[in-house]
Scaffold this motif. Sequence first.
Motif, short mmCIF file in Angstrom:
data_model
loop_
_atom_site.label_atom_id
_atom_site.label_comp_id
_atom_site.label_asym_id
_atom_site.label_seq_id
_atom_site.Cartn_x
_atom_site.Cartn_y
_atom_site.Cartn_z
N MET A 1 0.82 -1.12 0.31
CA MET A 1 -0.06 0.19 0.04
C MET A 1 0.76 1.28 0.03
N PRO A 2 0.62 2.03 -0.84
CA PRO A 2 1.31 3.66 -0.84
C PRO A 2 1.69 4.16 0.61
N SER A 3 2.67 4.87 0.66
CA SER A 3 2.68 5.46 1.95
C SER A 3 1.76 6.80 2.16
N GLY A 4 1.13 6.78 3.42
CA GLY A 4 0.09 7.75 3.51
C GLY A 4 -1.38 7.42 3.32
N TRP A 5 -1.47 6.06 2.66
CA TRP A 5 -2.70 5.45 2.47
C TRP A 5 -3.13 4.58 3.54
N ARG A 6 -4.48 4.69 3.88
CA ARG A 6 -5.01 3.55 4.84
C ARG A 6 -6.42 3.36 4.52
N PHE A 7 -7.02 2.15 4.66
CA PHE A 7 -8.52 1.81 4.57
C PHE A 7 -8.91 1.76 6.04
N ILE A 8 -9.86 2.49 6.26
CA ILE A 8 -10.55 2.30 7.43
C ILE A 8 -11.95 1.80 7.69
N ALA A 9 -12.32 0.72 8.59
CA ALA A 9 -13.69 0.13 8.57
C ALA A 9 -14.25 0.88 9.87
N GLN A 10 -15.67 1.16 9.58
CA GLN A 10 -16.60 1.45 10.40
C GLN A 10 -17.94 0.65 10.67
N ARG A 11 -18.62 0.70 11.68
CA ARG A 11 -19.96 0.04 11.91
C ARG A 11 -20.83 0.92 11.24
N ALA A 12 -21.95 0.57 10.56
CA ALA A 12 -22.87 1.24 9.97
C ALA A 12 -23.66 2.24 11.04
N LEU A 13 -24.27 1.42 11.89
CA LEU A 13 -25.11 1.56 12.97
C LEU A 13 -24.70 1.07 14.30
N PRO A 14 -24.43 1.29 15.28
CA PRO A 14 -23.92 2.99 15.20
C PRO A 14 -22.64 3.11 14.91
N GLU A 15 -22.10 4.41 14.57
CA GLU A 15 -20.86 4.55 13.66
C GLU A 15 -19.71 4.34 14.70
N THR A 16 -19.19 3.39 14.58
CA THR A 16 -17.94 3.07 15.58
C THR A 16 -16.85 2.41 14.61
N ILE A 17 -15.74 2.82 15.15
CA ILE A 17 -14.40 2.34 14.11
C ILE A 17 -14.29 1.03 14.57
N LEU A 18 -14.22 0.12 13.65
CA LEU A 18 -13.80 -1.30 13.54
C LEU A 18 -12.41 -1.37 13.54
N ASP A 19 -11.74 -0.79 12.60
CA ASP A 19 -10.36 -1.16 12.38
C ASP A 19 -9.66 0.20 11.68
N TRP A 20 -8.73 0.50 12.09
CA TRP A 20 -8.01 1.78 11.41
C TRP A 20 -6.93 1.25 10.31
N GLU A 21 -6.77 -0.17 10.00
CA GLU A 21 -5.91 -0.32 9.07
C GLU A 21 -6.41 -1.70 8.44
N VAL A 22 -7.48 -1.62 7.54
CA VAL A 22 -8.13 -2.76 6.99
C VAL A 22 -7.10 -3.17 5.80
N PRO A 23 -6.48 -4.54 5.74
CA PRO A 23 -5.82 -4.98 4.75
C PRO A 23 -6.52 -5.36 3.31
N PHE A 24 -6.71 -4.00 2.74
CA PHE A 24 -7.89 -4.13 1.23
C PHE A 24 -6.78 -3.88 0.23
N THR A 25 -6.80 -4.74 -0.83
CA THR A 25 -6.20 -4.48 -2.02
C THR A 25 -7.15 -4.12 -2.99
N LEU A 26 -6.67 -2.84 -3.62
CA LEU A 26 -7.59 -2.41 -4.71
C LEU A 26 -7.79 -3.30 -6.04
N SER A 27 -8.86 -3.63 -6.36
CA SER A 27 -9.09 -4.15 -7.95
C SER A 27 -10.00 -3.23 -8.81
#
Length: 399
Positions: A1-27
């Motif tokens: 992943m490029p420097s300065g990039w990160r994917f963040i996961a959040q619950r929809a209801l209620p809005e609480t952060i689940l993970d600050w560094e999701v290992p997501f690879t773009l397709s």
Amino acid sequence: MPSGWRFIAQRALPETILDWEVPFTLSSNPKRTLSGPGSMAGTIDPEYARMIGADGKPMIREWDTKVYLEIDGVIRWGGLVTKTTFDGPKASISCEGLSSYAQGIPYEDYMVSGALITPPDPYAGKDKNYDGWIDGEKGKQRVPPPPKPYGGPRIDAFDAFRNIWSHIQSRPYGDIGLKIDTHRLGELLGAEDGSSPWELAWWDNPDCGQSLDTLARTTPFDWIETHAWASGGNAIEHRIRLGNPRLGRKRSDLRFADGENIIAIAKPEGMGDDYANEIVVLGKGEGRKMNRAQVHRYDGRLRRVATVTDKTLATDTALRTRGEQELAGRTQALQIPAIQIVDHPNAPLGAWQLGDDIRVQVNVPWIGDVDVWHRIVADEISADGAVVLTLKRSDAFHY
């Protein structure tokens, strides 16, 4: 992943952060769209997708997880996980902007603008023998004509847009946190005299998403979805910005040119069979009573006609606006559908906005130098730093 990039996961209801560094690879690169929700797709390890969050639910779940792309502290893209596919060593995740949530949600209320109001006749039933005189007052007082119908209160187009979103988010488990701009457009829906009211009625089973799209297209106006960190804490604000009626501006301060910051262009194209210099618009009504408008823009070429049918249109203004929009999109000359650019002093990353008009200077084989103003209708950033701008000729828009 490029420097300065990160994917963040959040619950929809209620809005609480689940993970600050999701290992997501773009397709499919994160794409923002003018007057649309945008999209993003990628892959993730199935083991991660099945992980349980602190709230006891799967970390990645359709219509329950929000995902954001943050670049150097700025949220570049945000949306909902709408589809997951587990096939092989990776799980495929498809995301769409929050505004996509409106699609498929029924409008279960009633809203009308410019309704025809017929006042009660105070003399109704007072001429039972139909001689034109008030009963018991023959020769003294004739029955006056009934009060004339008139047009009722009318709603601003932006108020209607907000009303639909308020309806969506007021339902149980439907508040996705979108805030809509509060200003008005100044364009009132329906005819002033009540001859052609605008209405949204639950018994017609209208789709909220389609109603929002139709309202934006026929009025017309632009909107974009944005996401940003709220001041203080880890809250994220979601907003729909409304144009007045359009978004963006002419960017004479930016330069997009071959050999400088443009590294690739999509194949330039003409109109072909889609070309038309006359448009017939068929609207509300049936048979001879159908609302109809005809617009043309003859440019020396043979007459070519296209017909558009939209049963939501009733006023002459709405019909002609729709016709002008269609005409603008069918009479344009050569268009550059997209360009790929790199970060450059001519146009630094993020210097433009969706809806901006930019001057594109490229050399096209068989044609030569092309220097035409285009409008940015979408952008997508890739992991290597290159950006694809989807374009339409500026003269293809009519407001």
